[in-house]
Design a protein around this motif. Sequence first.
Motif, PDB file in Angstrom:
ATOM      1  N   GLU A  69       0.832  -1.199   0.000  1.00 48.76           N
ATOM      2  CA  GLU A  69       0.000   0.000   0.000  1.00 48.76           C
ATOM      3  C   GLU A  69       0.878   1.265   0.000  1.00 48.76           C
ATOM      4  N   TYR A  70       1.986   1.198   0.713  1.00 45.82           N
ATOM      5  CA  TYR A  70       2.829   2.388   0.855  1.00 45.82           C
ATOM      6  C   TYR A  70       4.127   2.300   0.045  1.00 45.82           C
ATOM      7  N   GLY A  71       4.652   1.109  -0.110  1.00 46.34           N
ATOM      8  CA  GLY A  71       5.963   0.978  -0.755  1.00 46.34           C
ATOM      9  C   GLY A  71       5.888   0.108  -1.991  1.00 46.34           C
ATOM     10  N   ALA A  72       7.050  -0.451  -2.362  1.00 48.26           N
ATOM     11  CA  ALA A  72       7.129  -1.235  -3.595  1.00 48.26           C
ATOM     12  C   ALA A  72       6.538  -2.634  -3.417  1.00 48.26           C
ATOM     13  N   GLY A  73       6.342  -3.056  -2.152  1.00 53.90           N
ATOM     14  CA  GLY A  73       5.749  -4.380  -1.916  1.00 53.90           C
ATOM     15  C   GLY A  73       6.704  -5.525  -2.211  1.00 53.90           C
ATOM     16  N   LEU A  74       8.018  -5.269  -2.118  1.00 60.18           N
ATOM     17  CA  LEU A  74       8.982  -6.348  -2.374  1.00 60.18           C
ATOM     18  C   LEU A  74       9.173  -7.183  -1.113  1.00 60.18           C
ATOM     19  N   THR A  75       9.488  -8.458  -1.292  1.00 61.66           N
ATOM     20  CA  THR A  75       9.877  -9.276  -0.146  1.00 61.66           C
ATOM     21  C   THR A  75      11.310  -8.898   0.245  1.00 61.66           C
ATOM     22  N   ASN A  76      11.733  -9.365   1.409  1.00 62.14           N
ATOM     23  CA  ASN A  76      13.126  -9.118   1.814  1.00 62.14           C
ATOM     24  C   ASN A  76      14.094  -9.742   0.812  1.00 62.14           C
ATOM     25  N   LEU A  77      13.734 -10.921   0.307  1.00 62.59           N
ATOM     26  CA  LEU A  77      14.611 -11.608  -0.640  1.00 62.59           C
ATOM     27  C   LEU A  77      14.723 -10.830  -1.949  1.00 62.59           C
ATOM     28  N   ALA A 257      10.852  -4.623  16.675  1.00 59.25           N
ATOM     29  CA  ALA A 257      10.292  -4.820  15.336  1.00 59.25           C
ATOM     30  C   ALA A 257      11.031  -3.966  14.314  1.00 59.25           C
ATOM     31  N   ARG A 258      11.444  -2.760  14.752  1.00 65.13           N
ATOM     32  CA  ARG A 258      12.092  -1.813  13.842  1.00 65.13           C
ATOM     33  C   ARG A 258      13.465  -2.295  13.402  1.00 65.13           C
ATOM     34  N   LEU A 259      14.164  -2.972  14.329  1.00 62.58           N
ATOM     35  CA  LEU A 259      15.571  -3.241  14.052  1.00 62.58           C
ATOM     36  C   LEU A 259      15.819  -4.451  13.153  1.00 62.58           C
ATOM     37  N   GLY A 260      14.891  -5.414  13.093  1.00 61.73           N
ATOM     38  CA  GLY A 260      15.122  -6.612  12.279  1.00 61.73           C
ATOM     39  C   GLY A 260      15.392  -6.285  10.819  1.00 61.73           C
ATOM     40  N   PRO A 261      14.428  -5.668  10.129  1.00 57.95           N
ATOM     41  CA  PRO A 261      14.662  -5.325   8.723  1.00 57.95           C
ATOM     42  C   PRO A 261      15.850  -4.372   8.552  1.00 57.95           C
ATOM     43  N   GLY A 262      16.008  -3.410   9.477  1.00 55.60           N
ATOM     44  CA  GLY A 262      17.111  -2.444   9.379  1.00 55.60           C
ATOM     45  C   GLY A 262      18.459  -3.143   9.356  1.00 55.60           C
ATOM     46  N   LEU A 315      29.087 -14.263   2.831  1.00 52.77           N
ATOM     47  CA  LEU A 315      28.191 -13.311   3.502  1.00 52.77           C
ATOM     48  C   LEU A 315      26.897 -13.164   2.729  1.00 52.77           C
ATOM     49  N   ARG A 316      27.022 -13.064   1.408  1.00 49.34           N
ATOM     50  CA  ARG A 316      25.815 -12.845   0.600  1.00 49.34           C
ATOM     51  C   ARG A 316      24.841 -14.014   0.777  1.00 49.34           C
ATOM     52  N   LEU A 317      25.376 -15.226   0.776  1.00 47.23           N
ATOM     53  CA  LEU A 317      24.490 -16.384   0.940  1.00 47.23           C
ATOM     54  C   LEU A 317      23.786 -16.346   2.298  1.00 47.23           C
ATOM     55  N   LEU A 318      24.527 -15.984   3.327  1.00 42.16           N
ATOM     56  CA  LEU A 318      23.922 -15.940   4.667  1.00 42.16           C
ATOM     57  C   LEU A 318      22.857 -14.843   4.750  1.00 42.16           C
ATOM     58  N   VAL A 319      23.146 -13.713   4.117  1.00 43.79           N
ATOM     59  CA  VAL A 319      22.173 -12.622   4.149  1.00 43.79           C
ATOM     60  C   VAL A 319      20.926 -13.001   3.348  1.00 43.79           C
ATOM     61  N   LEU A 320      21.118 -13.644   2.198  1.00 43.02           N
ATOM     62  CA  LEU A 320      19.956 -14.046   1.396  1.00 43.02           C
ATOM     63  C   LEU A 320      19.143 -15.117   2.121  1.00 43.02           C
ATOM     64  N   LYS A 321      19.836 -16.026   2.788  1.00 41.50           N
ATOM     65  CA  LYS A 321      19.106 -17.040   3.560  1.00 41.50           C
ATOM     66  C   LYS A 321      18.270 -16.348   4.652  1.00 41.50           C
ATOM     67  N   THR A 322      18.869 -15.356   5.298  1.00 38.88           N
ATOM     68  CA  THR A 322      18.158 -14.630   6.352  1.00 38.88           C
ATOM     69  C   THR A 322      16.933 -13.925   5.784  1.00 38.88           C
ATOM     70  N   ALA A 323      17.112 -13.276   4.629  1.00 39.00           N
ATOM     71  CA  ALA A 323      15.994 -12.577   3.986  1.00 39.00           C
ATOM     72  C   ALA A 323      14.883 -13.572   3.662  1.00 39.00           C
ATOM     73  N   TRP A 324      15.255 -14.705   3.142  1.00 41.72           N
ATOM     74  CA  TRP A 324      14.278 -15.739   2.776  1.00 41.72           C
ATOM     75  C   TRP A 324      13.532 -16.233   4.022  1.00 41.72           C
ATOM     76  N   MET A 326      13.085 -14.537   6.827  1.00 39.95           N
ATOM     77  CA  MET A 326      12.212 -13.454   7.297  1.00 39.95           C
ATOM     78  C   MET A 326      10.908 -13.448   6.496  1.00 39.95           C
ATOM     79  N   ASP A 327      11.003 -13.746   5.214  1.00 38.43           N
ATOM     80  CA  ASP A 327       9.809 -13.774   4.363  1.00 38.43           C
ATOM     81  C   ASP A 327       8.945 -14.996   4.641  1.00 38.43           C
ATOM     82  N   THR A 328       9.577 -16.112   4.994  1.00 38.34           N
ATOM     83  CA  THR A 328       8.805 -17.358   5.082  1.00 38.34           C
ATOM     84  C   THR A 328       8.365 -17.698   6.511  1.00 38.34           C
ATOM     85  N   VAL A 329       9.245 -17.450   7.496  1.00 38.27           N
ATOM     86  CA  VAL A 329       8.848 -17.804   8.869  1.00 38.27           C
ATOM     87  C   VAL A 329       8.752 -16.578   9.778  1.00 38.27           C
TER      88      VAL A 329
END
Length: 404
Positions: A69-77, A257-262, A315-324, A326-329
């Motif tokens: 509604e407010y942003g691009a609506g993208l998942t973390n991944l 709640a604020r700090l997780g995505p940040g 690092l990239r793999l770990l960050v992408l796994k984390t993003a995934w 966050m989106d799934t669980v």
Amino acid sequence: MDFAFDARTEELRGKLLAFMDEYVYPAEAVAEEQRAQLASPWDTPAVVEELKAEARRQGLWNLFLPDAEYGAGLTNLQYAPLAEITGRSPQLAPTALNCAAPDTGNMEVLSQFGDEQQKKQWLEPLLAGEIRSAFAMTEPEVASSDATNITTYIERDGDEYVITGRKWYISGAMNPDCKIFIVMGKTDPDGDDIRRQQSMVLVPRDTPGVTIKRAMQVFGYGDHYHGGHAEVIFDHARVPVSNLIGEEGGGFAIAQARLGPGRIHHCMRLIGMAERAIELMCRRAVSRTAFGKALAQQGVVHNWIADARVTVEQLRLLVLKTAWLMDTVGNRGAHTEIQSIKIATPRAVVDIIDRAIQLHGAGGVSQDFPLAELYAGARTLMIADGPDEVHQRSLARRELKKYV
Ligand SMILES: Cc1cc2nc3c(=O)[nH]c(=O)nc-3n(C[C@H](O)[C@H](O)[C@H](O)COP(=O)(O)OP(=O)(O)OC[C@H]3O[C@@H](n4cnc5c(N)ncnc54)[C@H](O)[C@@H]3O)c2cc1C
């Protein structure tokens, strides 16, 4: 796990990479020249506003906000690889896309916890990139990595809250476009539950009793592009009770709640910073000769480059796994991974940038390359958003719990 980016991410990556080449990198020198001419170093160079307008025109705007509604609506991944690209020019690109901290976290708070009036008054102009904001939690007098220590008092007086306290390292607050602070303080300092004593209130910058006292430095840098890091005094600053975000006692939970995505955004941008450092390292290594050989022919330089590449891929793999995750669980389910990336990424990227500085000799610590400033920025992320040791403590406790 599928390692390929989906079609939307690929499309946005293509657009963003072209935007970086065509507009952002050329604007780096222009912004420096314009800044030198500004009446105040905290004003925004005109080229930054031009970048914002172009990014918005191209649909590269508010990509960080998962709320469609407010942003691009993208998942973390989907957002993670885009944030990485903006990290290659951390002074300009995140702001150009309206994806810069601390506004991103503040917009998330307002979109999740703000009421209709708060959204209209503050979220909408933030989403439009018309104003900036700051998040005021840390205090010089107390160990603020433990939010239960915060002493700023938010006292109810009739229809108003009266706020008294001293904050520092409040990012963005030196920028005159920063019009609103989200202030964390205690509404119930003697409450039994130490995690329900805190609340968050919106405090407009022009509220009587709010004083921007001075700009704190970061290794001697002003960090002008991020609006500096201010010491701010709240001396009986009064705001209406309707400026409370969420409920009284809800401040601690909102902060979590604020700090997780940040944190994941910071880590993705850090990977972009590491990529920039590797690129600079390689360009320098092939173009510079010492003792009859290109630096690129030195074995030690091969080791630095190879180690940097291996580290970034991990690092990239770990960050992408984390993003995934966050989106799934959800953020809670990704707790260990969020802490892991927050511990692993800044220290590894500091190390990579340090090698790149070494390879550049004196140029590495100079203002002619972005490396010294990248280093300062990356190093602070071992402290900001929670020092490494605090994350290590909580991660280790969770590991140990499995054995008792
Ligand atoms: C560039 C920058 C920007 C920032 N921006 C903001 C902002 O916008 N808003 C805001 O509110 N704050 C901001 N901060 C502040 C930042 O979030 C705090 O500095 C951080 O949370 C640590 O708090 P502190 O400085 O009070 O350190 P302290 O809490 O005093 O901690 C100091 C050190 O003690 C050690 N320590 C603490 N706890 C433990 C533990 N449990 N186990 C082992 N060791 C421990 C760690 O080594 C830690 O680094 C910023 C800081 C920087 C440097």
